[in-house]
Design a protein around this motif. Structure first.
Motif, PDB file in Angstrom:
ATOM      1  N   LEU A 479     100.267  85.903  19.336  1.00 35.39           N
ATOM      2  CA  LEU A 479     100.196  87.207  19.994  1.00 35.39           C
ATOM      3  C   LEU A 479     101.358  87.406  20.960  1.00 35.39           C
ATOM      4  N   ALA A 480     101.755  86.341  21.624  1.00 30.08           N
ATOM      5  CA  ALA A 480     102.895  86.458  22.535  1.00 30.08           C
ATOM      6  C   ALA A 480     104.129  86.932  21.762  1.00 30.08           C
ATOM      7  N   MET A 481     104.347  86.335  20.589  1.00 30.55           N
ATOM      8  CA  MET A 481     105.503  86.719  19.780  1.00 30.55           C
ATOM      9  C   MET A 481     105.359  88.146  19.282  1.00 30.55           C
ATOM     10  N   LYS A 482     104.136  88.513  18.952  1.00 34.48           N
ATOM     11  CA  LYS A 482     103.904  89.866  18.445  1.00 34.48           C
ATOM     12  C   LYS A 482     104.313  90.885  19.514  1.00 34.48           C
ATOM     13  N   PHE A 483     103.904  90.632  20.739  1.00 35.54           N
ATOM     14  CA  PHE A 483     104.269  91.552  21.818  1.00 35.54           C
ATOM     15  C   PHE A 483     105.764  91.501  22.102  1.00 35.54           C
ATOM     16  N   PHE A 484     106.316  90.321  21.955  1.00 36.81           N
ATOM     17  CA  PHE A 484     107.750  90.180  22.172  1.00 36.81           C
ATOM     18  C   PHE A 484     108.513  91.078  21.190  1.00 36.81           C
ATOM     19  N   HIS A 485     108.028  91.119  19.954  1.00 36.02           N
ATOM     20  CA  HIS A 485     108.712  91.949  18.959  1.00 36.02           C
ATOM     21  C   HIS A 485     108.413  93.424  19.148  1.00 36.02           C
ATOM     22  N   ARG A 486     107.306  93.716  19.849  1.00 40.65           N
ATOM     23  CA  ARG A 486     106.954  95.128  20.064  1.00 40.65           C
ATOM     24  C   ARG A 486     107.764  95.772  21.185  1.00 40.65           C
ATOM     25  N   LEU A 487     108.344  94.947  22.054  1.00 38.29           N
ATOM     26  CA  LEU A 487     109.095  95.466  23.210  1.00 38.29           C
ATOM     27  C   LEU A 487     109.999  96.642  22.858  1.00 38.29           C
ATOM     28  N   SER A 488     110.751  96.458  21.769  1.00 41.05           N
ATOM     29  CA  SER A 488     111.761  97.465  21.445  1.00 41.05           C
ATOM     30  C   SER A 488     111.121  98.754  20.943  1.00 41.05           C
ATOM     31  N   ASP A 489     109.849  98.695  20.527  1.00 39.30           N
ATOM     32  CA  ASP A 489     109.160  99.928  20.116  1.00 39.30           C
ATOM     33  C   ASP A 489     109.213 100.967  21.219  1.00 39.30           C
ATOM     34  N   HIS A 490     109.214 100.496  22.445  1.00 39.09           N
ATOM     35  CA  HIS A 490     109.178 101.428  23.563  1.00 39.09           C
ATOM     36  C   HIS A 490     110.490 101.431  24.328  1.00 39.09           C
ATOM     37  N   GLY A 491     111.546 101.072  23.624  1.00 36.85           N
ATOM     38  CA  GLY A 491     112.864 101.134  24.261  1.00 36.85           C
ATOM     39  C   GLY A 491     113.037 100.127  25.379  1.00 36.85           C
ATOM     40  N   CYS A 492     112.191  99.087  25.408  1.00 33.59           N
ATOM     41  CA  CYS A 492     112.335  98.075  26.455  1.00 33.59           C
ATOM     42  C   CYS A 492     113.165  96.915  25.913  1.00 33.59           C
ATOM     43  N   ALA A 493     113.771  96.201  26.832  1.00 29.41           N
ATOM     44  CA  ALA A 493     114.503  95.011  26.428  1.00 29.41           C
ATOM     45  C   ALA A 493     113.958  93.836  27.232  1.00 29.41           C
ATOM     46  N   PRO A 494     113.804  92.676  26.585  1.00 33.05           N
ATOM     47  CA  PRO A 494     113.321  91.522  27.340  1.00 33.05           C
ATOM     48  C   PRO A 494     114.349  91.116  28.382  1.00 33.05           C
ATOM     49  N   ASP A 495     113.905  90.685  29.551  1.00 32.46           N
ATOM     50  CA  ASP A 495     114.854  90.143  30.527  1.00 32.46           C
ATOM     51  C   ASP A 495     114.633  88.638  30.622  1.00 32.46           C
ATOM     52  N   SER A 496     115.285  88.003  31.580  1.00 35.24           N
ATOM     53  CA  SER A 496     115.237  86.540  31.587  1.00 35.24           C
ATOM     54  C   SER A 496     113.823  86.026  31.862  1.00 35.24           C
ATOM     55  N   ILE A 497     113.014  86.834  32.552  1.00 37.64           N
ATOM     56  CA  ILE A 497     111.641  86.395  32.824  1.00 37.64           C
ATOM     57  C   ILE A 497     110.803  86.431  31.550  1.00 37.64           C
ATOM     58  N   THR A 498     111.032  87.493  30.751  1.00 36.45           N
ATOM     59  CA  THR A 498     110.315  87.594  29.483  1.00 36.45           C
ATOM     60  C   THR A 498     110.659  86.397  28.596  1.00 36.45           C
ATOM     61  N   TYR A 499     111.944  86.152  28.462  1.00 38.86           N
ATOM     62  CA  TYR A 499     112.377  85.014  27.646  1.00 38.86           C
ATOM     63  C   TYR A 499     111.821  83.721  28.214  1.00 38.86           C
ATOM     64  N   GLY A 500     111.891  83.593  29.542  1.00 39.73           N
ATOM     65  CA  GLY A 500     111.417  82.373  30.183  1.00 39.73           C
ATOM     66  C   GLY A 500     109.967  82.097  29.842  1.00 39.73           C
ATOM     67  N   ALA A 501     109.143  83.153  29.894  1.00 42.92           N
ATOM     68  CA  ALA A 501     107.714  82.983  29.623  1.00 42.92           C
ATOM     69  C   ALA A 501     107.506  82.441  28.221  1.00 42.92           C
ATOM     70  N   ILE A 502     108.180  83.057  27.273  1.00 38.11           N
ATOM     71  CA  ILE A 502     107.910  82.698  25.885  1.00 38.11           C
ATOM     72  C   ILE A 502     108.518  81.331  25.557  1.00 38.11           C
ATOM     73  N   ILE A 503     109.648  81.027  26.160  1.00 38.25           N
ATOM     74  CA  ILE A 503     110.258  79.714  25.931  1.00 38.25           C
ATOM     75  C   ILE A 503     109.358  78.610  26.494  1.00 38.25           C
ATOM     76  N   SER A 504     108.824  78.818  27.685  1.00 38.54           N
ATOM     77  CA  SER A 504     107.891  77.827  28.244  1.00 38.54           C
ATOM     78  C   SER A 504     106.677  77.680  27.352  1.00 38.54           C
ATOM     79  N   GLY A 505     106.175  78.840  26.879  1.00 38.59           N
ATOM     80  CA  GLY A 505     105.004  78.799  25.998  1.00 38.59           C
ATOM     81  C   GLY A 505     105.280  77.965  24.761  1.00 38.59           C
ATOM     82  N   LEU A 506     106.434  78.147  24.164  1.00 41.09           N
ATOM     83  CA  LEU A 506     106.792  77.395  22.955  1.00 41.09           C
ATOM     84  C   LEU A 506     106.967  75.914  23.285  1.00 41.09           C
ATOM     85  N   CYS A 507     107.576  75.628  24.445  1.00 39.34           N
ATOM     86  CA  CYS A 507     107.788  74.234  24.830  1.00 39.34           C
ATOM     87  C   CYS A 507     106.459  73.517  25.024  1.00 39.34           C
TER      88      CYS A 507
END
Ligand SMILES: *[C@@H]1O[C@H](CO)[C@@H](O)[C@H](O)[C@H]1NC(C)=O
Ligand SMILES: *[C@@H]1O[C@H](CO)[C@@H](O)[C@H](O)[C@H]1NC(C)=O
Ligand SMILES: *[C@@H]1O[C@H](CO)[C@@H](O)[C@H](O)[C@H]1NC(C)=O
Ligand SMILES: *[C@@H]1O[C@H](CO)[C@@H](O)[C@H](O)[C@H]1NC(C)=O
Length: 636
Positions: A479-507
């Protein structure tokens, strides 16, 4: 009497007319008295709740009119039906009937299409409007410029610029011209949402198509560019405007000053400001001063802001509520509530009552500094002066309650907001979503997220990041990845915090390679990974003894960050007794940096002694001595 004559039509009293009778009246009028009389009766009847939502009346009326070969009027009846039924939440039923009537031989016309998508889009049923548009086209209806405009305006209003862009492109391709009002909306929404380049492109294209921008239009475009922080383009636009013979006025300049200030280029703004001060015809006005004061407040240069306030008074300009509120907000953010209160008294004595924005600024400042009781007292004071809380007030209070982990109170405020008819905005939703995510209550977060999207509120990257953090904490990476891919649906771009969250989750789930590829794409986007992200990922490789990969990952950082990260890595590896890898990082640190961090060195030596790795200590100290970095005592 007026009332009774209204309730009577052709001598019929509405209360005594049954549904069946109404239907037969329509049918017989159509065959005996003609279309106009039939329509007159029809409009009278649907003016009453009793008949307004009685579908058969509409259908029989439309069929009778078709019988009279008056399909134009039959279409009008269909439009009435769509409107009446949409009022009671039965829009889809009515629309289906319009389509069914096509099978009965009533070809919907362009006006009907436009009407249907207009009603549908006003109800926020975006996808449905799009579906109907296509369905109608398949059925042979020719969309016109209005049809396209409805779609473009709808998407602009909900902030879905990508879709608006798509429809606008098709519209222009088909040779339709955009009217002035839509044009203005497009330019302002596109630039407001950060699609300034696209807005500019349309600006040019529409100018090519014959729309002649005037001073106001240019200023509007310049303002849009400034608001988005595209200062360079704003100045280019200014040049173009001047080239076309328009002289910038004080509003144009104020936009530029405001834009420069928002960008943090206060000194540049001040130079432009001084130019105005020295000019003959375009002296700065209250708005200009307020923009400049706001710039200084944003930089915490409150002395200069205060100076401008005195200066404007000397010039005979009267600071207004906005000017004072800007300055008060600045003082509150800096924690100087005494001056804020002084200014509040001053403005009152000059005849400008503090408004809700003033109170919001103070309440927000007090809450941020933990002076919650005082904030409530202030608010109470505002209410006594007849002010009603608005969206911002509620948002401030909601986020205060969330900070205190008092979700129940925050929810109560949210519901109250709805009850008294204040539409919560994305910040209200994000506040709730974030607190539920923090509390591992993802079901509730999800509910609020979907609700916001459903009613057309556009999530920000903060909203998405909260959701992603929540899912990662829960360990649900799908689900985290699903939302990550949905970001651009609303013209949003991930920032370093977004990436950080998902990278920690994967780690956390040892998905190193996936984490690494996200890390790489983040660096490619020019984002700087946070310290935690850098360490987490690099350490993940050290865990499986792949020190080389860990090094490669950190290689792309700029020197200062690299040194900081490598230092932390050495400390972490030492505390985990992985001294071999710690030594590799330490040596690399020595390659990069002349200074030796004594604290880290001590930690390293301790770890080596504890693990009986004396050789590592002597190698390292030999190197340090040889390179004469500093004198160290090897013995403890
Ligand atoms: C737009 O407004 C200008 C005046 O600003 C007018 O001359 C022009 O005809 C209008 N264009 C359209 C398409 O309405
Ligand atoms: C230009 O500004 C005028 C107001 O003066 C407005 O009515 C018109 O719609 C604008 N035209 C364009 C092309 O934006
Ligand atoms: C993630 O959540 C979804 C929906 O609640 C669920 O179907 C799925 O099994 C979850 N996956 C994991 C890995 O927990
Ligand atoms: C959100 O996205 C914008 C635009 O990409 C970016 O400038 C901003 O830093 C992002 N983060 C937050 C928390 O707003």
């Amino acid at each position: 009497m007026r009332v009774s004559s209204q309730r009577l039509h052709f001598g019929i009293e509405v209360d005594f007319l049954t549904h069946e009778q109404a239907v037969s009246v329509v049918a017989s009028l159509a065959s005996d008295a003609g279309s106009m009389v039939t329509l007159s009766f029809f409009h009278w009847a649907i003016g009453y709740p009793k008949f307004r939502h009685f579908m058969r009346l509409y259908i029989v009326c439309a069929m009778s009119l078709i019988g009279n070969r008056n399909s134009e009027k039959a279409c009008e009846v269909m439009r009435c039906m769509v409107e009446s039924f949409s009022e009671v939440g039965r829009l889809k039923e009515a629309v289906e009937m319009v389509i069914e009537m096509h099978n009965q031989g009533l070809v919907p016309n362009t006006r009907t299409l436009n009407w249907i998508i207009k009603v549908t889009s006003e109800m926020g049923l975006v996808e449905y409007a799009e579906l109907l548009f296509e369905e109608m086209c398949v059925r042979g209806v020719q969309p016109d410029s209005i049809s396209y405009r409805v779609m473009v305006v709808m998407y602009c209003k909900i902030g879905n610029i990508l879709e608006a862009d798509k429809w606008l492109s098709v519209m222009l391709e088909r040779g339709f011209v955009v009217d002035n009002a839509t044009f203005t909306l497009i330019i302002s929404r596109f630039s407001g949402k950060g699609y300034t380049t696209r807005a500019l492109w349309y600006f040019r294209r529409l100018v090519d198509m014959g729309l002649e921008p005037n001073l106001i239009n240019f200023t509007c475009m310049i303002e849009g560019l400034c608001k988005r922080g595209s200062i360079k383009q704003a100045f280019e636009m200014l040049e173009e405007m001047v080239g076309k013979g328009w002289k910038p006025n004080v509003y144009t300049h104020t936009s530029l000053i405001d834009g420069l200030c928002k960008k943090g280029w206060t000194e540049k703004a001040f130079r432009l400001f001084l130019k105005l001060v020295r000019s003959e015809n375009h002296k700065p006005n209250v708005l200009t001063y307020t923009a400049m004061i706001s710039g200084y407040c944003r930089e915490d240069k409150l002395n200069r802001a205060e100076m401008l306030l005195s200066r404007m008074k000397e010039q005979g300009l009267v600071p207004n509520t906005n000017t004072y509120t800007t300055l008060i907000d600045g003082h509150c953010k800096a924690g100087n509530f005494e001056r804020a209160y002084d200014l509040m008294n001053l403005m009152s004595s000059e005849g400008f009552s503090p408004n809700l924005c003033t109170y919001n600024a103070i309440v927000n400042g007090l809450c941020k500094r933990g002076r919650v009781q005082e904030a409530y007292k202030m608010l109470e004071d505002g209410f006594q002066n007849g002010l009603k809380p608005d969206k911002f007030t509620y948002n401030i209070l909601m986020s205060e309650h969330c900070k205190q982990e008092n979700i129940r109170q925050a929810l109560a405020l949210f519901n109250k907001m709805l009850k008294i008819g204040i539409q919560p905005d994305i910040h209200s939703y994000t506040t709730l979503i974030a607190v539920f995510c923090r509390e591992n209550r993802m079901k509730e977060s999800e509910m609020f997220f979907e609700e916001a999207v459903r009613i057309g509120i556009i999530p920000t990257n903060k909203t998405y990041t909260s959701m992603i953090c929540g899912y990662c904490r829960e360990g649900n990476l799908t689900l985290a990845m699903k939302f990550f891919h949905r970001l651009s649906d609303h013209g949003c771009a991930p920032d370093s915090i977004t990436y950080g969250a998902i990278i920690s989750g994967l780690c956390k789930q040892s998905k190193r390679d996936e984490a690494r590829s996200l890390y790489d794409s983040m660096i490619e986007k020019g984002l700087v990974p946070c310290e935690v992200t850098r360490i987490t990922l690099a350490y993940e490789y050290c865990k499986v003894d792949d020190c080389l990969s860990a090094m490669v990952i950190l290689e792309r950082l700029e020197k200062k960050l690299w040194i900081r990260t490598a230092t932390t890595m050495v400390r972490k590896l030492c505390s985990e007794k992985k001294v071999g890898m710690a030594a590799l990082f330490f040596n690399k640190l020595l390659d990069m940096d002349l200074h030796v961090n004594r604290v880290i060195l001590a930690a390293f030596m301790t770890a080596c002694y504890e693990t009986n790795n004396y050789a590592l200590v002597s190698d390292l100290s030999a190197r340090i001595h040889k390179e004469n970095r500093f004198e160290i005592k090897v013995t403890k």
